[in-house]
Design an enzyme around this catalytic site. Structure first.
Site, mmCIF file in Angstrom:
data_model
loop_
_atom_site.group_PDB
_atom_site.id
_atom_site.type_symbol
_atom_site.label_atom_id
_atom_site.label_comp_id
_atom_site.label_asym_id
_atom_site.label_seq_id
_atom_site.Cartn_x
_atom_site.Cartn_y
_atom_site.Cartn_z
ATOM 1 N N ARG A 165 10.652 -20.544 -24.601
ATOM 2 C CA ARG A 165 10.370 -19.145 -24.297
ATOM 3 C C ARG A 165 9.521 -19.056 -23.025
ATOM 4 O O ARG A 165 8.636 -19.883 -22.794
ATOM 5 C CB ARG A 165 9.650 -18.468 -25.462
ATOM 6 C CG ARG A 165 10.385 -18.628 -26.782
ATOM 7 C CD ARG A 165 10.013 -17.577 -27.793
ATOM 8 N NE ARG A 165 8.631 -17.597 -28.221
ATOM 9 C CZ ARG A 165 8.142 -16.821 -29.189
ATOM 10 N NH1 ARG A 165 8.928 -15.956 -29.796
ATOM 11 N NH2 ARG A 165 6.878 -16.893 -29.543
ATOM 12 N N GLY A 175 2.119 -20.383 -35.718
ATOM 13 C CA GLY A 175 2.423 -21.309 -36.800
ATOM 14 C C GLY A 175 3.636 -22.172 -36.535
ATOM 15 O O GLY A 175 3.821 -23.211 -37.160
ATOM 16 N N ASP A 233 0.965 -8.222 -34.389
ATOM 17 C CA ASP A 233 1.046 -9.559 -33.807
ATOM 18 C C ASP A 233 2.361 -9.785 -33.064
ATOM 19 O O ASP A 233 2.549 -10.832 -32.439
ATOM 20 C CB ASP A 233 0.863 -10.639 -34.878
ATOM 21 C CG ASP A 233 1.814 -10.464 -36.050
ATOM 22 O OD1 ASP A 233 1.671 -9.466 -36.757
ATOM 23 O OD2 ASP A 233 2.680 -11.337 -36.255
ATOM 24 N N ASP A 244 8.882 -11.859 -29.677
ATOM 25 C CA ASP A 244 9.088 -12.347 -31.047
ATOM 26 C C ASP A 244 10.336 -11.771 -31.703
ATOM 27 O O ASP A 244 10.294 -10.764 -32.400
ATOM 28 C CB ASP A 244 7.854 -12.082 -31.921
ATOM 29 C CG ASP A 244 6.744 -13.088 -31.645
ATOM 30 O OD1 ASP A 244 6.978 -13.997 -30.847
ATOM 31 O OD2 ASP A 244 5.666 -12.955 -32.221
#
Length: 636
Positions: free
Chosen positions: A199, A108, A291, A301
């Site tokens: 990243r 997103g 996730d 993340d």
């Protein structure tokens, strides 16, 4: 084009050739069925500016350090310009969030830029996080802000230099574009700078990538957007094993099911080792949803995360985790739970009967790996004793009861030589005094246990529980938060009549007792060596390469953020340099980058108030006990 330039990067975007791409190219919020990626471009920002860059991370993709000085470097790594060979896309995935299946999630706010095969033949996927809207942005805006971007940038590199597998961060860029954020969801929104982090990882596929095929969930009623598409599931499994587990593919490609099971077993091992690494340095992920679990066993993340200051097995680093699902002590069991969810995600191709029994590997691998790490942390390198586990447990228990600092107490143990050394008694006294200096004061503990829940909310739940105790299960996470508040109240009451003198005596007794046990254990180490001087040197080296001196504590990150939000990026760069040598015993703070030294404001003395001005500790070495104001920091 010169070698190492931004224009000469060797892109080979294998995943887009290997997995299905959404046929719809218009960028709007939607369910994406039958595809793993959607083509989309970054949304430009106004006046991008480089906050910091990690040269070691950029070297992975063959970017020469001089390229960072280019005027257009920030243009490329904000998404305003695309690198030659880049193909931008957003990845579709699902996930179990806080224990419940959430359906389609996806990138997103992140965007795939492509894959670069470097000079040594290693493949690296690169992506921008915070680069704008995608089909998976749901009700959000696809942006990240300066504070969260700095935290991810610094922690990605900190975790790597601690020796823990992780995604890397190549650059942190901010801009003059703004978005509105309500930081603590308390009705006080502010405008913040749009910021972007580069990243780098072998892949950003995660457990949730395979949950897009999930059938209707019995609890939430949600399904994956590609439910029933076992053909795509097979494609994803083939791509994953062939690309990231080539030895397994070479050995078992003729028998795909065996290859998939062997991949599952190896992923289980890697995940167990990863969480053992986290536990050994006192790091909490904060959002261990499926996730946020990597398919290659790396840390992925960085949302709300935190290193523990004082040791607390129930440490929660995410202020949104009011139910305490992701506390420090629960991380191993949550990772194992996620592994089982991954087994369920691939059951359309691999029967659960073949994967679930293999989850026993997790406990075995975790125990073995964690035990070896602990032995090094305590300097037990010559002998193995049955009671070593008890020694570790009693150390952690003493840390907890005394409210002592996790990182600093472990680090100081290397100062104690083996019994029989000429200066042993003197060093034992020094270590004892240092351990006592790292314990929490009564006032610090009272501050720690003060109420966190809104008093009216607490009273309402209290009344409900008294009249209808059977409502507890229905309150879910709310009841867990209520239970934690009760515990804090009880601990606070216990401290009402405790003086600092009482606390110091109690701490002294506990640490003296533990050190006596530790010394007895070290005598068995000493009995196995003939050269005490050489043994002490080796022991110190092993311990100091296992127990870090520097970690990214919340207050350190906050100092860097506070300065950066005023336009001074030097502290971000200085903290990065410190975190790149976390085990250094003799880091020369005067040798840190001259640019950083020249632009840093002077160090301030500690002030217990909570204004930004009084929270400036720029210039300090960051290896001491955290300041008292750090307990007020909240991360969501």
């Amino acid at each position: 084009m010169s070698s190492g330039s931004l224009e000469s990067l060797n892109f080979d975007n294998l995943v887009l050739r290997s997995l299905p791409i959404d046929s719809e190219e218009e960028n709007y919020i939607r369910q994406v069925s039958g595809a793993c990626f959607s083509k989309v471009k970054p949304t430009p920002v106004s006046n991008p500016q480089l906050v910091a860059a990690s040269l070691p991370a950029l070297s992975l993709i063959d970017i020469d350090p001089k390229q960072v000085e280019r005027a257009d470097f920030a243009e490329f790594f904000s998404g305003n310009k695309l690198l030659p060979g880049s193909e931008t896309a957003a990845h579709c995935y699902c996930g179990h969030q806080f224990g419940y299946f959430s359906g389609q999630l996806g990138d997103g706010a992140a965007m795939y830029l492509g894959e670069i095969v470097n000079k040594s033949g290693t493949r690296w996927e690169i992506q921008l996080k915070g680069s704008g809207l995608t089909p998976f942005s749901r009700s959000a805006d696809g942006r990240k802000v300066l504070r969260s971007t700095i935290r991810e940038f610094l922690c990605s590199e900190a975790i790597h230099h601690l020796g823990i597998p992780t995604t890397r961060a190549g650059s942190c860029v901010t801009s003059d574009s703004r978005v509105v954020r309500d930081i603590f969801y308390d009705g006080h929104p502010i405008q913040e700078r749009c910021s972007i982090v580069l990243r780098i990882a072998p892949t950003f596929l995660r457990f949730g990538s395979f949950e897009i095929f999930k059938a209707t969930d019995s609890e939430t009623g949600r399904t994956g957007p590609s439910v029933g598409r076992n053909d795509i599931l097979k494609q994803m499994l083939d791509y994953t094993v062939q690309t990231f587990y080539p030895k397994i593919w070479q050995a078992h490609s003729a028998d795909k099911e065996t290859a998939y099971v062997e991949f599952f077993k190896e992923l289980t091992r890697r995940t167990a080792r990863l969480v053992a690494d986290w536990q050994s340095v006192g790091w909490c992920h904060g959002v261990l949803n499926t996730d946020n679990m990597s398919i290659v066993g790396v840390t992925i993340d960085y949302g709300p995360f935190g290193f523990m200051d004082k040791y607390d097995p129930d440490f929660i680093c995410n202020a949104s985790d009011d139910g305490g699902r992701y506390t420090y002590i629960k991380q191993p069991q949550i990772c194992k739970w996620n592994i089982k969810k991954f087994a369920e995600a691939i059951q359309g191709v691999v029967p659960l009967a073949k994967t679930v029994p293999e989850t026993k590997i997790f406990d075995e691998e975790y125990s073995d790996y964690y035990t070896k790490k602990m032995r090094k942390k305590f300097g037990l390198i010559n002998t193995i004793e049955e009671q070593d586990g008890d020694l570790v447990g009693s150390f952690l228990d003493t840390l907890h009861k005394t409210g002592a600092d996790f990182t600093n107490c472990f680090r100081c143990l290397s100062r104690l030589p083996l019994p029989g050394s000429p200066d042993f008694e003197e060093r034992l006294q020094e270590v004892t005094e240092y351990l006592l200096s790292q314990c929490s004061t009564v006032e610090e503990l009272k501050k720690e246990y003060r109420p966190r829940m809104n008093p009216r909310q607490f009273q309402m739940i209290m009344m409900l529980m008294e009249s209808n105790p059977q409502l507890a299960p229905a309150l879910g996470r709310g009841f867990a938060a209520f239970s934690q508040e009760i515990e804090r109240l009880e601990k606070s009451k216990e401290l009402e009549n405790v003086t600092d003198e009482d606390k110091k005596k109690e701490n002294q007794a506990m640490w003296t007792a533990w050190l006596k046990t530790y010394v007895e254990r070290l005598k068995k180490e000493a009995d196995k060596v003939t050269d005490l001087t050489a043994a002490n040197q080796r022991r110190k080296e092993v311990m100091n390469m296992t127990n870090p001196r520097f970690i990214l504590r919340n207050y350190i990150a906050q100092n860097a953020i506070d300065a950066a939000e005023k336009g001074d990026f030097s502290e971000v760069r200085r903290v990065l340099e410190i975190l790149q040598t976390p085990y250094s015993e003799d880091l020369d703070f005067g040798s840190l980058s001259q640019a950083t030294a020249e632009t840093s404001p002077p160090a301030a003395t500690e002030d217990t108030s909570n204004s930004v001005e009084s929270r400036t500790f720029v210039g300090q070495c960051y290896d001491g006990k955290p300041p008292s104001w750090s307990t007020d920091l909240r991360v969501t």
